[in-house]
Design a protein around this motif. Structure first.
Motif, PDB file in Angstrom:
ATOM      1  N   GLU A  74       9.641  57.073   1.995  1.00 36.29           N
ATOM      2  CA  GLU A  74       8.404  57.310   2.754  1.00 36.29           C
ATOM      3  C   GLU A  74       7.606  56.018   2.940  1.00 36.29           C
ATOM      4  OE1 GLU A  74       5.760  58.557   4.989  1.00 36.29           O
ATOM      5  OE2 GLU A  74       7.059  60.179   4.295  1.00 36.29           O
ATOM      6  N   PRO A  75       7.344  55.611   4.200  1.00 36.05           N
ATOM      7  CA  PRO A  75       6.576  54.382   4.436  1.00 36.05           C
ATOM      8  C   PRO A  75       5.067  54.558   4.207  1.00 36.05           C
ATOM      9  CG  PRO A  75       7.235  55.354   6.524  1.00 36.05           C
ATOM     10  CD  PRO A  75       7.872  56.173   5.436  1.00 36.05           C
ATOM     11  N   ASP A  76       4.584  55.781   4.296  1.00 37.84           N
ATOM     12  CA  ASP A  76       3.150  56.039   4.115  1.00 37.84           C
ATOM     13  C   ASP A  76       2.852  56.185   2.617  1.00 37.84           C
ATOM     14  OD1 ASP A  76       0.858  57.957   3.611  1.00 37.84           O
ATOM     15  OD2 ASP A  76       0.592  57.602   5.759  1.00 37.84           O
ATOM     16  N   TYR A  77       2.033  55.276   2.092  1.00 41.12           N
ATOM     17  CA  TYR A  77       1.745  55.258   0.652  1.00 41.12           C
ATOM     18  C   TYR A  77       1.152  56.582   0.177  1.00 41.12           C
ATOM     19  CZ  TYR A  77      -0.528  54.312  -3.771  1.00 41.12           C
ATOM     20  OH  TYR A  77      -0.942  54.393  -5.071  1.00 41.12           O
ATOM     21  N   ALA A  78       0.180  57.115   0.901  1.00 45.98           N
ATOM     22  CA  ALA A  78      -0.483  58.352   0.468  1.00 45.98           C
ATOM     23  C   ALA A  78       0.513  59.509   0.412  1.00 45.98           C
ATOM     24  CB  ALA A  78      -1.644  58.680   1.400  1.00 45.98           C
ATOM     25  N   ARG A  79       1.380  59.591   1.396  1.00 46.06           N
ATOM     26  CA  ARG A  79       2.388  60.659   1.411  1.00 46.06           C
ATOM     27  C   ARG A  79       3.386  60.463   0.271  1.00 46.06           C
ATOM     28  NH1 ARG A  79       4.497  65.365   1.712  1.00 46.06           N
ATOM     29  NH2 ARG A  79       6.450  65.574   2.807  1.00 46.06           N
ATOM     30  N   ALA A  80       3.833  59.232   0.049  1.00 39.93           N
ATOM     31  CA  ALA A  80       4.764  58.947  -1.042  1.00 39.93           C
ATOM     32  C   ALA A  80       4.133  59.311  -2.392  1.00 39.93           C
ATOM     33  CB  ALA A  80       5.178  57.482  -1.025  1.00 39.93           C
ATOM     34  N   LYS A  81       2.877  58.965  -2.551  1.00 42.14           N
ATOM     35  CA  LYS A  81       2.164  59.277  -3.792  1.00 42.14           C
ATOM     36  C   LYS A  81       2.081  60.782  -3.994  1.00 42.14           C
ATOM     37  CE  LYS A  81      -2.130  58.460  -6.204  1.00 42.14           C
ATOM     38  NZ  LYS A  81      -3.483  58.888  -6.046  1.00 42.14           N
ATOM     39  N   SER A  82       1.801  61.514  -2.935  1.00 44.48           N
ATOM     40  CA  SER A  82       1.723  62.965  -3.010  1.00 44.48           C
ATOM     41  C   SER A  82       3.066  63.571  -3.418  1.00 44.48           C
ATOM     42  CB  SER A  82       1.277  63.519  -1.659  1.00 44.48           C
ATOM     43  OG  SER A  82       1.325  64.915  -1.647  1.00 44.48           O
ATOM     44  N   LEU A  83       4.151  63.050  -2.869  1.00 44.00           N
ATOM     45  CA  LEU A  83       5.489  63.544  -3.215  1.00 44.00           C
ATOM     46  C   LEU A  83       5.807  63.293  -4.688  1.00 44.00           C
ATOM     47  CD1 LEU A  83       7.298  62.279  -0.017  1.00 44.00           C
ATOM     48  CD2 LEU A  83       6.963  64.682  -0.646  1.00 44.00           C
ATOM     49  N   ILE A  84       5.485  62.099  -5.171  1.00 44.58           N
ATOM     50  CA  ILE A  84       5.734  61.769  -6.584  1.00 44.58           C
ATOM     51  C   ILE A  84       4.864  62.629  -7.497  1.00 44.58           C
ATOM     52  CG2 ILE A  84       5.415  59.939  -8.325  1.00 44.58           C
ATOM     53  CD1 ILE A  84       7.982  59.684  -6.658  1.00 44.58           C
ATOM     54  N   GLU A  85       3.634  62.873  -7.094  1.00 51.55           N
ATOM     55  CA  GLU A  85       2.763  63.724  -7.908  1.00 51.55           C
ATOM     56  C   GLU A  85       3.301  65.144  -7.996  1.00 51.55           C
ATOM     57  OE1 GLU A  85      -0.965  63.097  -5.931  1.00 51.55           O
ATOM     58  OE2 GLU A  85      -1.452  61.360  -7.182  1.00 51.55           O
ATOM     59  N   GLU A  86       3.832  65.658  -6.882  1.00 51.88           N
ATOM     60  CA  GLU A  86       4.421  66.997  -6.897  1.00 51.88           C
ATOM     61  C   GLU A  86       5.645  67.037  -7.816  1.00 51.88           C
ATOM     62  OE1 GLU A  86       6.292  70.381  -3.919  1.00 51.88           O
ATOM     63  OE2 GLU A  86       5.262  68.671  -3.060  1.00 51.88           O
ATOM     64  N   ALA A  87       6.502  66.020  -7.730  1.00 48.04           N
ATOM     65  CA  ALA A  87       7.666  65.945  -8.620  1.00 48.04           C
ATOM     66  C   ALA A  87       7.209  65.885 -10.077  1.00 48.04           C
ATOM     67  CB  ALA A  87       8.521  64.733  -8.273  1.00 48.04           C
ATOM     68  N   GLY A  88       6.167  65.121 -10.341  1.00 43.77           N
ATOM     69  CA  GLY A  88       5.630  65.019 -11.698  1.00 43.77           C
ATOM     70  C   GLY A  88       5.102  66.346 -12.219  1.00 43.77           C
ATOM     71  N   ARG A  89       4.424  67.099 -11.360  1.00 51.02           N
ATOM     72  CA  ARG A  89       3.923  68.422 -11.771  1.00 51.02           C
ATOM     73  C   ARG A  89       5.084  69.342 -12.152  1.00 51.02           C
ATOM     74  NH1 ARG A  89       0.199  67.310  -7.759  1.00 51.02           N
ATOM     75  NH2 ARG A  89       1.426  68.319  -6.132  1.00 51.02           N
ATOM     76  N   ILE A  90       6.141  69.302 -11.356  1.00 49.34           N
ATOM     77  CA  ILE A  90       7.304  70.143 -11.659  1.00 49.34           C
ATOM     78  C   ILE A  90       7.929  69.715 -12.987  1.00 49.34           C
ATOM     79  CG2 ILE A  90       9.629  70.785 -10.919  1.00 49.34           C
ATOM     80  CD1 ILE A  90       8.571  70.458  -7.996  1.00 49.34           C
ATOM     81  N   ARG A  91       8.061  68.397 -13.199  1.00 47.94           N
ATOM     82  CA  ARG A  91       8.620  67.901 -14.467  1.00 47.94           C
ATOM     83  C   ARG A  91       7.755  68.320 -15.658  1.00 47.94           C
ATOM     84  NH1 ARG A  91      12.696  64.366 -14.543  1.00 47.94           N
ATOM     85  NH2 ARG A  91      13.380  63.446 -12.569  1.00 47.94           N
TER      86      ARG A  91
END
Length: 101
Positions: A74-91
């Motif tokens: 993902e080139p958009d930092y905010a979107r990439a951050k949101s995706l990583i945060e969602e993965a982190g919540r699942i973990r």
């Protein structure tokens, strides 16, 4: 989930998620056994508890890895951050599994 001990977790991984066993054993030897230091055991167990919990749920594991891969591209930092945060919540949710669940 197994008892929350390194031995029980190792046995569960060997039986139900053998694809994780090589990395689990390598991490154990490098950070715990060869270091002769039990201090990192809680962090080790937290990481591998979560990995095993995800491996027991292949669709959930695929979702987490998909989110992480998408964030990587993902080139958009905010979107990439949101995706990583969602993965982190699942973990984090997976890591809350208790023995016997």
């Amino acid at each position: 989930m197994p008892d929350r001990t390194p031995k029980a977790l190792s046995a569960a991984i060997a039986q139900h998620a053998p694809q994780l066993l090589v990395d689990f054993d390598r991490h154990w030897r490098r950070d715990i056994a060869d270091a002769y230091d039990p201090a990192p055991v809680p962090a080790f167990m937290a990481r591998w508890w979560s990995e095993y919990a995800l491996a027991r749920a292949p669709r959930l594991e695929a979702r987490v890895h998909g989110l992480e891969d998408e964030a990587d591209r993902e080139p958009d930092y905010a979107r990439a951050k949101s995706l990583i945060e969602e993965a982190g919540r699942i973990r984090r949710t997976a890591a809350k599994a208790e023995p016997g669940q």
